[in-house]
Design an enzyme around this catalytic site. Structure first.
Site, mmCIF file in Angstrom:
data_model
loop_
_atom_site.group_PDB
_atom_site.id
_atom_site.type_symbol
_atom_site.label_atom_id
_atom_site.label_comp_id
_atom_site.label_asym_id
_atom_site.label_seq_id
_atom_site.Cartn_x
_atom_site.Cartn_y
_atom_site.Cartn_z
ATOM 1 C CG ASP A 1 -17.952 -6.404 33.350
ATOM 2 O OD1 ASP A 1 -18.847 -6.573 32.808
ATOM 3 O OD2 ASP A 1 -17.282 -7.330 33.795
ATOM 4 C CG HIS B 1 -22.687 -3.284 29.279
ATOM 5 N ND1 HIS B 1 -21.878 -4.007 30.343
ATOM 6 C CD2 HIS B 1 -23.551 -2.265 30.215
ATOM 7 C CE1 HIS B 1 -22.264 -3.642 31.651
ATOM 8 N NE2 HIS B 1 -23.019 -2.663 31.385
#
Length: 419
Positions: free
Chosen positions: A395, A391
């Site tokens: 995204d 992450h």
């Protein structure tokens, strides 16, 4: 010759009785001081009892499974000389004073434990409501097996013993009371070699990478039909599995999502987005998980991918893979084949930023178009695809969009063969 009565010793604070587990001697045996006589079990431990004297065993308290109160006779030993050793009082103190013997000829006097702690305390209420006499070990065994002691018929004196449980099990073999499996000894295995490297890599990945996983369901009915057609006309080419088809779909979509085909050097703070797809292929071997790499996967056709997958998997399993074939991947594909489950949450192969896990194919009824503006129910082949991403680099929207485009190719497989 004199007789020495060896009473059940005090084997621990708060212990009022012990169950005989196994006799190491029998009546008539000659024993020596400190010789192992019997194993007894309390609610706390199994204890070895040793002989305090030399002599010949003339009497024992009972059989395996019987309960002996602390201070009562455990066994009698005939010793040399006219007087029994005076060590009896110290070796086996009773929890209460020994009553004065009666003049009638009776067995050797036994210490009488406090009635509140006597073996009759073993009388407990079974689930059926019946009062049952049983030792702690027998009660525990019955509990472990899910047996109501009230249903077990004792052979004699109203006390349920292990032999009674054995007989009950023999008559009820099909009732689910048998143990699920045999007990095995614990093993201590040192983590070394490849397994140690895997442990270190997985720990570093979970410790340093904030993972998220996205899962999508894909209809692979038409893809499987196309694969079957290609295999039926393959000639001398290698047989196609689902893997080359999936890799082709990934390679077609990745140019639009370069952040997924990347490596992140978090110490330097640099993300390298790779133009070539060096696809790691997680492979189970006898020594653990290895990840051979298909170089420039984007430049290979279906049959070349199938051939390279087979070659690398065999090399990884037989130990012939070269070091350069086990490093440098930019994205990893992990699959358990028919064991793939409904969904997976694969761990990223650091320093990559994504890993993809196709799951097993299942058949399910689905609503499909009937070609006339309506719908009909049809049996379809479905497969979930999981992707775990870093992450810090990827995204959630991008990961979902990537898988959605892969889904389109998989569900319209003719697009896989087009430029």
């Amino acid at each position: 010759m004199a007789k020495f009565t060896f009473n059940m010793p005090d084997v621990g604070e708060g212990v009022a009785e012990a169950e005989i587990v196994e006799w190491m001697v029998k009546v008539g045996d000659t024993v020596s001081e400190d010789q192992h006589l019997v194993d007894v079990m309390t609610d706390k431990a199994t204890i070895d009892i040793e002989s305090p004297v030399d002599g010949t065993v003339t009497e024992v308290a009972g059989e395996a499974g019987d309960v002996v109160a602390v201070g009562s006779m455990l066994l009698v030993v005939e010793v040399e000389g006219e007087d029994a050793p005076e060590a009896e009082e110290e070796a086996a103190p009773a929890p209460t004073p020994t009553p004065t013997p009666t003049p009638e000829p009776t067995p050797e006097p036994k210490a009488q434990p406090d009635p509140a702690e006597a073996p009759v305390e073993a009388a407990v209420e079974a689930p059926s409501g019946a009062k049952v006499l049983a030792s702690p070990a027998v009660r525990q065994r019955a509990c472990d097996l899910g047996i109501d002691l009230g249903e077990v018929k004792p052979a004699s004196d109203g006390r349920v013993r292990h032999a009674d449980l054995d007989q009950f099990l023999a008559y009820n073999a099909g009732a689910g009371f048998s143990p699920a499996g045999a007990k095995r000894e614990d093993e201590a295995i040192k983590v070394i070699g490849l397994r140690k490297r895997i442990a270190a890599n997985m720990s570093a990945a979970k410790r340093n990478i904030p993972h998220f996983t996205y899962v999508e369901e894909c209809d692979v009915t038409d893809l499987e039909a196309m694969r079957s057609d290609l295999n039926s006309a393959r000639g001398s080419k290698p047989k196609l599995t689902m893997m080359p088809l999936l890799i082709t779909a990934f390679c077609k979509v990745l140019p639009s999502y370069p952040m997924i085909n990347a490596r992140f050097d978090d110490e330097a703070g640099v993300v390298t987005r790779h133009g070539s797809v060096h696809l790691g292929m997680a492979t189970q071997t006898g020594n653990g998980l290895m990840v051979p790499v298909i170089r420039d996967a984007q430049s290979r056709n279906l049959w070349q991918l199938a051939s390279e997958i087979t070659r690398l998997a065999e090399a990884a399993r037989d130990g012939s893979a070269k070091s350069e074939e086990l490093s440098g991947s930019t994205l990893t594909l992990t699959s358990l084949g028919p064991l793939g489950g409904v969904a997976t949450t694969p761990v990223i192969n650091r320093p990559e930023v994504a890993i993809i896990g196709p799951n097993r194919i299942i058949e399910r009824p689905m609503f499909v178009s009937d070609g006339m503006g309506g719908e009909r129910i049809e049996k379809r082949k479905l497969m979930n695809i999981s992707i775990s991403c870093d992450h810090r680099v990827v995204d959630g929207y991008d990961a979902a969009s990537f898988i959605q485009e892969v889904k389109t190719l998989i569900e319209t497989p003719v697009l896989l063969l087009s430029d």
